[in-house]
Motif scaffolding. Structure first.
Motif, PDB file in Angstrom:
ATOM      1  N   THR A   1      -1.991  -4.124  -2.045  1.00 24.71           N
ATOM      2  CA  THR A   1      -1.477  -2.434  -1.754  1.00 24.71           C
ATOM      3  C   THR A   1      -2.393  -2.210  -0.646  1.00 24.71           C
ATOM      4  O   THR A   1      -3.508  -2.413  -0.249  1.00 24.71           O
ATOM      5  CB  THR A   1      -1.986  -1.972  -2.681  1.00 24.71           C
TER       6      THR A   1
ATOM      7  N   PRO B   1       0.437   2.224   6.573  1.00 27.34           N
ATOM      8  CA  PRO B   1       1.395   1.677   6.203  1.00 27.34           C
ATOM      9  C   PRO B   1       1.701   0.537   7.833  1.00 27.34           C
ATOM     10  O   PRO B   1       1.629   0.819   9.003  1.00 27.34           O
ATOM     11  CB  PRO B   1       2.720   2.656   7.039  1.00 27.34           C
TER      12      PRO B   1
ATOM     13  N   PRO C   1       5.135   5.448   0.934  1.00 26.97           N
ATOM     14  CA  PRO C   1       4.611   4.435   0.029  1.00 26.97           C
ATOM     15  C   PRO C   1       6.023   4.141  -0.855  1.00 26.97           C
ATOM     16  O   PRO C   1       7.237   4.641  -1.315  1.00 26.97           O
ATOM     17  CB  PRO C   1       3.603   5.566  -0.355  1.00 26.97           C
TER      18      PRO C   1
ATOM     19  N   VAL D   1       2.383  -0.246  -0.163  1.00 28.45           N
ATOM     20  CA  VAL D   1       2.037   0.839   0.784  1.00 28.45           C
ATOM     21  C   VAL D   1       2.089   2.169  -0.606  1.00 28.45           C
ATOM     22  O   VAL D   1       2.900   2.462  -1.366  1.00 28.45           O
ATOM     23  CB  VAL D   1       3.291   1.398   1.647  1.00 28.45           C
TER      24      VAL D   1
END
Ligand SMILES: [Cu+2]
Length: 120
Positions: A35, A39, A93, A118
């Motif tokens: 994770t 970005p 995300p 993301v």
């Protein structure tokens, strides 16, 4: 040794070492299953051997269920076994799936996929 005999030996070696002989993903950035909070601008994939770029490709599946081919795929100038694929700017995300297809120098394909997320 005669030529057919050598070919048979090569074939046996390829069959016996299937996984060894072909390009497998060794390392990725973003990391497999990771994770990230920023970005990423590009995807970096390192394989167990040099790829033939012309027969290799990377596809990105986005959280909205769409997918796109990441082009152009280029070789990392600092690592001959690594390739770089551009990612769309500022990925929202969510969970992304990367599907890769690699062409080994012996002209065999391997493929695989992994995900990264993301987060805010
Ligand atoms: Cu092969």
């Amino acid at each position: 040794m005669t030529k057919p005999f050598i070919c048979a030996l090569v074939l046996m070696a390829i069959t016996a070492g299937q996984a060894m002989a072909h390009a497998q993903l060794v390392k990725a950035d973003p990391k497999v299953g990771s994770t990230v909070t920023t970005p990423p601008a590009r995807l970096w994939l390192r394989f167990s051997q040099v790829l033939r770029l012309s027969g290799s490709g990377v596809k990105l599946s986005t959280p909205d269920g769409k997918s796109q081919v990441l082009e152009p795929l280029t070789q990392d100038p600092k690592d001959v076994r690594a390739v770089i694929a551009p990612l769309p700017a500022s990925l929202p995300p969510g969970r992304y799936k990367v599907s890769w297809r690699a062409l080994s120098p012996d002209a065999h394909h391997t493929q695989g996929d992994f995900s990264f997320t993301v987060a805010h």
